[in-house]
Design an enzyme around this catalytic site. Structure first.
Site, PDB file in Angstrom:
ATOM      1  N   SER A 130      75.355 -24.461 -23.167  1.00 27.66           N
ATOM      2  CA  SER A 130      75.647 -25.259 -24.353  1.00 27.66           C
ATOM      3  C   SER A 130      74.770 -26.603 -24.450  1.00 27.66           C
ATOM      4  CB  SER A 130      77.041 -25.978 -24.358  1.00 27.66           C
ATOM      5  OG  SER A 130      77.712 -24.697 -24.435  1.00 27.66           O
TER       6      SER A 130
HETATM    7  N1  SAH Z   1      79.913 -23.964 -21.051  1.00 24.62           N
HETATM    8  C1  SAH Z   1      78.944 -22.866 -21.093  1.00 24.62           C
HETATM    9  C2  SAH Z   1      78.909 -22.270 -22.179  1.00 24.62           C
HETATM   10  C3  SAH Z   1      78.597 -21.005 -22.335  1.00 24.62           C
HETATM   11  S1  SAH Z   1      78.236 -19.949 -23.839  1.00 24.62           S
HETATM   12  C4  SAH Z   1      77.852 -23.636 -20.489  1.00 24.62           C
HETATM   13  O1  SAH Z   1      77.456 -24.787 -20.998  1.00 24.62           O
HETATM   14  O2  SAH Z   1      77.042 -22.871 -19.928  1.00 24.62           O
HETATM   15  C5  SAH Z   1      79.883 -19.244 -23.793  1.00 24.62           C
HETATM   16  C6  SAH Z   1      80.452 -18.562 -22.826  1.00 24.62           C
HETATM   17  O3  SAH Z   1      81.804 -17.954 -23.302  1.00 24.62           O
HETATM   18  C7  SAH Z   1      79.588 -17.179 -22.623  1.00 24.62           C
HETATM   19  O4  SAH Z   1      79.064 -17.291 -21.148  1.00 24.62           O
HETATM   20  C8  SAH Z   1      80.336 -15.980 -22.859  1.00 24.62           C
HETATM   21  O5  SAH Z   1      80.020 -14.785 -21.966  1.00 24.62           O
HETATM   22  C9  SAH Z   1      81.724 -16.363 -22.564  1.00 24.62           C
HETATM   23  N2  SAH Z   1      82.801 -15.673 -23.179  1.00 24.62           N
HETATM   24  C10 SAH Z   1      82.624 -15.044 -24.589  1.00 24.62           C
HETATM   25  N3  SAH Z   1      83.958 -14.508 -24.968  1.00 24.62           N
HETATM   26  C11 SAH Z   1      84.682 -14.692 -23.777  1.00 24.62           C
HETATM   27  C12 SAH Z   1      86.053 -14.386 -23.503  1.00 24.62           C
HETATM   28  N4  SAH Z   1      86.922 -13.641 -24.251  1.00 24.62           N
HETATM   29  N5  SAH Z   1      86.497 -14.688 -22.054  1.00 24.62           N
HETATM   30  C13 SAH Z   1      85.706 -15.431 -21.388  1.00 24.62           C
HETATM   31  N6  SAH Z   1      84.683 -15.835 -21.414  1.00 24.62           N
HETATM   32  C14 SAH Z   1      83.914 -15.387 -22.639  1.00 24.62           C
END
Ligand code: SAH
Length: 228
Positions: free
Chosen positions: A65
């Site tokens: 993010s």
């Molecule tokens: N806070 C993280 C954001 C990653 S993007 C960072 O800054 O790196 C959002 C993440 O949510 C992705 O890795 C995606 O795979 C995960 N995601 C999406 N749906 C999900 C679910 N149902 N359960 C767990 N993770 C999920």
């Protein structure tokens, strides 16, 4: 100090200025950002952009993010240090690292095992207190450690809030922060729970990769979607 000819420390200070300019004044949050080297969470191919205020690709079609948004969301959680926190969407582990410095217990859930492994390796470099990693569908929460004082969802949920997250939120002022809306645009929303009463506050538009799971988007609803 320059690493591979890049002065990450100077870039971090400039990023912190931008984060302050976006309204993040909580000194504990700013300190947690300062102590978290974002370049460790970004793939080598994009490392030079690590301190630019942008989301970046981390594999599996997902993104780390935007740092100012990570800081703003952390501030919105109003952590005081004693909370039991659940994060949904471990991704790179960057937000996880920041949260871990500001709460008492942290559980983080990710649906892609490869991202969990990568995040685990990144976080090991930082000497943080223990973190519980869960590979699975975060729309179901993680019941074994409920109730949670705070739940942070870092992927875009459909307009209907996943019921297990409400159920697993502490009735004693628990806060759930999540992007709610369409697959492309969401409203950052904070739900506060007192007893059975829920109060919602919105904080403006954002753009997250979709939350895919039983109480989120279905895989066939997002397969053509590309993160920006
Ligand atoms: N806070 C993280 C954001 C990653 S993007 C960072 O800054 O790196 C959002 C993440 O949510 C992705 O890795 C995606 O795979 C995960 N995601 C999406 N749906 C999900 C679910 N149902 N359960 C767990 N993770 C999920």
């Amino acid at each position: 100090m320059p690493v591979d000819g890049v002065d990450y420390a100077a870039q971090l200070e400039s990023l912190l200025e931008q984060i302050r300019a976006k309204g993040v004044r909580d000194v504990r949050v700013l300190e947690a950002v300062r102590c978290t080297p974002r370049h460790l969470f970004v793939p080598e191919s994009h490392r030079h952009y690590a301190y630019i205020d942008h989301a970046l690709p981390i594999g599996e079609g997902q993104t780390i993010s935007q740092p100012s948004l990570v800081a703003q969301m952390t501030q919105m959680l109003e952590l005081t240090g004693g909370e039991n926190v659940l994060e949904i969407g471990t991704g790179s582990g960057y937000q996880t690292a920041i949260l871990r410095r500001l709460c008492a217990r942290l559980t983080t859930v990710e649906r892609f095992p490869r991202l969990t492994l990568q995040a685990f390796r990144n976080l090991q470099l930082l000497n943080l207190p223990p973190i519980t990693f869960v590979i699975g569908d975060g729309t179901c929460g993680f019941a074994p450690y409920a109730p949670y004082d705070r739940i942070l969802v870092t992927a875009g949920a459909p307009p209907k809030i996943p019921q297990p997250l409400i159920d697993q939120l502490s009735p004693d002022g628990g806060k759930l922060l999540l992007p709610l809306g369409s697959r492309q645009y969401q409203l950052l929303t904070r739900i506060t729970k007192h007893g059975t009463r829920l109060r919602a506050k919105t904080f403006g538009e954002c753009m997250f990769v979709p939350l895919v799971g039983k109480y989120g988007w279905q895989p066939d609803e997002v397969e053509t979607w590309q993160p920006h």
